[in-house]
Each structure stands twice: as C-alpha cells, then as structure tokens.
Design an enzyme around this catalytic site. Structure first.
Site, PDB file in Angstrom:
ATOM      1  N   VAL A 281      40.197  99.227  59.788  1.00 15.69           N
ATOM      2  CA  VAL A 281      41.393  99.954  60.228  1.00 15.69           C
ATOM      3  C   VAL A 281      40.996 101.137  61.104  1.00 15.69           C
ATOM      4  CG1 VAL A 281      43.298 101.428  59.456  1.00 15.69           C
ATOM      5  CG2 VAL A 281      42.844  99.256  58.289  1.00 15.69           C
TER       6      VAL A 281
ATOM      7  N   ARG B  52      46.937 105.910  40.282  1.00 16.96           N
ATOM      8  CA  ARG B  52      48.291 105.409  40.027  1.00 16.96           C
ATOM      9  C   ARG B  52      49.224 106.602  39.898  1.00 16.96           C
ATOM     10  NH1 ARG B  52      47.401 100.044  39.117  1.00 16.96           N
ATOM     11  NH2 ARG B  52      45.384  99.481  38.214  1.00 16.96           N
ATOM     12  N   SER B  53      50.437 106.469  40.377  1.00 17.46           N
ATOM     13  CA  SER B  53      51.368 107.599  40.391  1.00 17.46           C
ATOM     14  C   SER B  53      52.758 107.176  39.937  1.00 17.46           C
ATOM     15  CB  SER B  53      51.449 108.202  41.802  1.00 17.46           C
ATOM     16  OG  SER B  53      52.417 109.220  41.866  1.00 17.46           O
TER      17      SER B  53
ATOM     18  N   ASP C  59      50.332  94.224  44.423  1.00 12.20           N
ATOM     19  CA  ASP C  59      51.789  94.161  44.549  1.00 12.20           C
ATOM     20  C   ASP C  59      52.469  95.502  44.279  1.00 12.20           C
ATOM     21  OD1 ASP C  59      51.241  94.134  41.858  1.00 12.20           O
ATOM     22  OD2 ASP C  59      52.564  92.469  41.378  1.00 12.20           O
TER      23      ASP C  59
ATOM     24  N   THR D 173      42.911  93.091  45.882  1.00  9.82           N
ATOM     25  CA  THR D 173      42.922  93.008  44.416  1.00  9.82           C
ATOM     26  C   THR D 173      42.059  91.838  43.988  1.00  9.82           C
ATOM     27  OG1 THR D 173      44.271  92.472  42.469  1.00  9.82           O
ATOM     28  CG2 THR D 173      45.121  91.742  44.584  1.00  9.82           C
ATOM     29  N   ILE D 174      41.275  92.017  42.937  1.00  9.33           N
ATOM     30  CA  ILE D 174      40.437  90.913  42.456  1.00  9.33           C
ATOM     31  C   ILE D 174      41.268  89.817  41.807  1.00  9.33           C
ATOM     32  CG2 ILE D 174      38.481  92.475  42.106  1.00  9.33           C
ATOM     33  CD1 ILE D 174      38.969  92.152  39.055  1.00  9.33           C
TER      34      ILE D 174
ATOM     35  N   ASP E  26      46.543  87.553  43.135  1.00 14.54           N
ATOM     36  CA  ASP E  26      47.892  87.233  42.658  1.00 14.54           C
ATOM     37  C   ASP E  26      48.994  87.615  43.645  1.00 14.54           C
ATOM     38  OD1 ASP E  26      47.595  89.969  42.442  1.00 14.54           O
ATOM     39  OD2 ASP E  26      48.418  90.126  40.413  1.00 14.54           O
TER      40      ASP E  26
ATOM     41  N   ARG F 200      25.321  81.300  29.326  1.00 13.39           N
ATOM     42  CA  ARG F 200      25.066  79.900  28.966  1.00 13.39           C
ATOM     43  C   ARG F 200      23.609  79.712  28.525  1.00 13.39           C
ATOM     44  NH1 ARG F 200      27.497  75.062  29.542  1.00 13.39           N
ATOM     45  NH2 ARG F 200      29.178  75.769  30.905  1.00 13.39           N
TER      46      ARG F 200
ATOM     47  N   GLY G  43      31.456  75.077  34.834  1.00 14.90           N
ATOM     48  CA  GLY G  43      31.499  73.897  33.969  1.00 14.90           C
ATOM     49  C   GLY G  43      31.940  74.214  32.560  1.00 14.90           C
TER      50      GLY G  43
ATOM     51  N   GLU H  12      33.947  74.286  29.102  1.00 17.43           N
ATOM     52  CA  GLU H  12      34.585  73.208  28.337  1.00 17.43           C
ATOM     53  C   GLU H  12      36.104  73.374  28.298  1.00 17.43           C
ATOM     54  OE1 GLU H  12      30.664  72.491  27.994  1.00 17.43           O
ATOM     55  OE2 GLU H  12      31.558  74.434  27.539  1.00 17.43           O
TER      56      GLU H  12
ATOM     57  N   LYS I 115      25.167  71.065  21.940  1.00 15.17           N
ATOM     58  CA  LYS I 115      24.708  72.207  21.161  1.00 15.17           C
ATOM     59  C   LYS I 115      25.427  73.517  21.481  1.00 15.17           C
ATOM     60  CE  LYS I 115      21.516  69.761  19.143  1.00 15.17           C
ATOM     61  NZ  LYS I 115      21.645  69.382  17.721  1.00 15.17           N
TER      62      LYS I 115
ATOM     63  N   GLU J  99      42.568  87.296  30.701  1.00 10.85           N
ATOM     64  CA  GLU J  99      43.098  88.378  29.882  1.00 10.85           C
ATOM     65  C   GLU J  99      44.609  88.279  29.678  1.00 10.85           C
ATOM     66  OE1 GLU J  99      42.430  92.175  31.671  1.00 10.85           O
ATOM     67  OE2 GLU J  99      43.294  91.629  33.602  1.00 10.85           O
TER      68      GLU J  99
END
Length: 319
Positions: free
Chosen positions: A23, A72-73, A103, A125-126, A129, A154, A185, A187, A214, A222
C-alpha cells in the site's frame, strides 16, 4: 486524491506487513501521501496517525505480525466513535483509507464509507473465512505452521502408540482444520460446518486398531469445542492412550510464506488502484488466481462456505 491512510485491525496475520508495504509503496509510486494508522480503529479515533515514507516499510515483507499494531475497539462500534475517527482523518486531510483485517474490520470500513469516507478492505486473517476471496492473507502461513507441528506430533504419537487430538484455530470456520487434516493424513477432521459424529470417529479408531494401527491423529477446529474435553471422551470410550495438543497463537506468528507475501502485495496494490478511482466500500480478493473486488456490504451479507469435496475426500482417504 492526494492523501490516504492504511491500518491493520483485528487478529494479526502473517503477511499483513507485506500488505502494508505494498500500500505504502504503490501510493508513493502514484505520488500520494500515505499515512499509517497505529493500533487499528482505536488509534484512528485517538489520532495516532503518522506519515510513512519508502523507508518506513523497508525490510518488513518477511516479518510476521504488523508494524502498525492492532487493537479491538468497542467504542468504534458506536456512531460517536466512528464520528471521532472521521474527524481525526479530516484533521490530517486523509481522503481514503485501506483497512487490512477480517470481517469485523470490514464492518468498520463499511460504516466509514457510509459516512462519506471511502474505504477499501483487504482480507487479512488466518481463518480464511471471508466470502469473495479464495484465500485470505495469512491462511497459507498458518496452515504450514500447523502441518509442520502435526508432522512432529505424529513422530511422537508413533513412538508411544498414542492417539492425539490437536486443536487448531479458525474461529467459526473449519478451513485450517480441513486443509491441515488432509495435508497431514489425519484419521478424523472435526469442523463446525460438517462435524463427524463421535461414534463414527470411535469406530474409525477401533477399525485402525484392529488392523494393527499404532497411532491416530484427530484434527479439531476450535469452533467445534474443546480438544481437552474431546480427548477425554476418546480415551474413555476406546481405552486408547490419548494426548491433547492445543496449538494456540503459534499459528498466527512467523515469517509469511512466499504465497502470502505475493498475495498481500497484489491485494494491497489493487486497493490503492481502487481508491485512486474515487470508489469506496469495496473489498479486494483473489479468485481463480485473479485479483477481484466486490461491494463490501454485499460480501458481509454472504456466509462463508467450505469446500465440501475436500471434506469428502479426507473421509475417503482416512478409511
């Protein structure tokens, strides 16, 4: 248009700095004065605004977080707060504002545009959405952070023959969980949009156990609930040794991926181009690898959707 501002708002995301850089440099290329607003809408109301030069954004494209900080406000959600912000911008002579965030940040941009102050939203945003764009800035980096963490988990899950329930971010969206689950991968993948029944998860774990498997990985978004609670249920129902990992804010940090740097650069530059036309109340995004823009009010009316074909594929591959 001679003077514009840029701010970051809401949760930070890797690539926000790359967007700020784009920007600032795109604006200066077009001989505009560009001002950075510090601490989001809170800073906008307080007049925490400083002029930025080319050097202001040097050596930041590779840095996570945001050099403009974020906050945040609640006050900004009020008409009085929004009016304070407009007065601060008029005092400096700003004629347009670019808002990098999610958003909630876009709703603020919508309100300011309705008050006659043109704003352009850049999706950062990660959670991935935001409707109107295939990807948001920060999603790819956060996804790779999760994939790397789950790969490591794993290894220990295999060594100790355990089941792991791993909670990832995403707020009310399941994109991070879905993509990470497919890439790792897993389950089972638990997402708010299409949650697999607990009975189905248990049956899948037991089938794996019966054929000599195993360890198992369950990815839980979340927005579905607590991984700690879910892990306890799994252990009680299956008698399998179960561990829980909540990845938390590690997902928001770190150097942005190449994809996020390029995406942020493209979207930030496009936002400046739109402001130069005099338009406001728009959101930029990426669709089919093309930079697009939409009416921000229309975007906010839409509901985020997930790729259900990917979800079906994950179930097919985790039999």
């Amino acid at each position: 248009m001679k003077k514009i501002g840029v701010l970051t708002s809401g949760g930070d995301a890797p690539g926000m700095n790359a967007a700020v850089r784009a920007v600032v440099r795109k604006a200066i290329y077009h001989e505009l004065e560009v001002y950075g607003v510090y601490n989001g809408y809170e800073g906008l109301m307080e007049g925490n605004i400083k002029r930025m030069e080319l050097g202001s954004v040097g050596d930041i494209i590779q840095r996570g977080g945001t050099i403009l900080y974020s906050a945040r406000s609640e006050e900004f959600k009020t008409d009085e707060g929004q009016q304070r912000a407009v007065e601060q911008m008029r005092k400096i002579g700003l004629e347009g504002l670019i808002v990098i965030g999610g958003d909630g940040s876009f709703r603020g941009a919508e309100k300011l545009t309705q008050k006659g102050f043109p704003c352009i939203g850049v999706p950062g945003t990660i959670d991935n959405d935001i409707p109107g764009t295939d990807y948001t800035i920060g999603f790819d980096t956060a996804l790779n952070t999760i994939v790397d963490a789950v790969d490591k988990i794993r290894d220990t899950a295999t060594s100790h023959e355990r089941t792991y329930v791993i909670e990832v971010m995403g707020r009310n969206a399941g994109d991070l969980a879905l993509w990470a689950g497919l890439a790792n991968g897993a389950e089972s993948i638990m997402i708010p949009e299409e949650t697999e029944t607990f009975e189905s998860v248990v049956a899948k774990l037991k089938r794996g156990q019966d054929r000599g498997k195993k360890h198992s990985i369950i990815i839980l978004a979340e927005g579905v609930g607590s991984a700690v609670d879910y892990g306890k249920r799994v252990e009680q129902e299956t008698s399998m040794e179960t561990r829980v990992t909540v990845l938390g804010h590690i997902q928001r940090g770190g150097s942005p991926s190449a994809y996020d740097r390029v995406l942020a650069s493209r979207l930030g530059a496009k936002a400046v181009d739109i402001l130069l036309t005099g338009a406001g109340g728009r959101m930029v995004g990426i669709q089919n690898n093309l930079v697009v823009d939409h009416d921000i009010s229309e975007v906010l009316k839409e509901k985020h959707t997930i790729n259900m074909n990917m979800y079906k594929l994950s179930n097919q591959l985790s039999i």
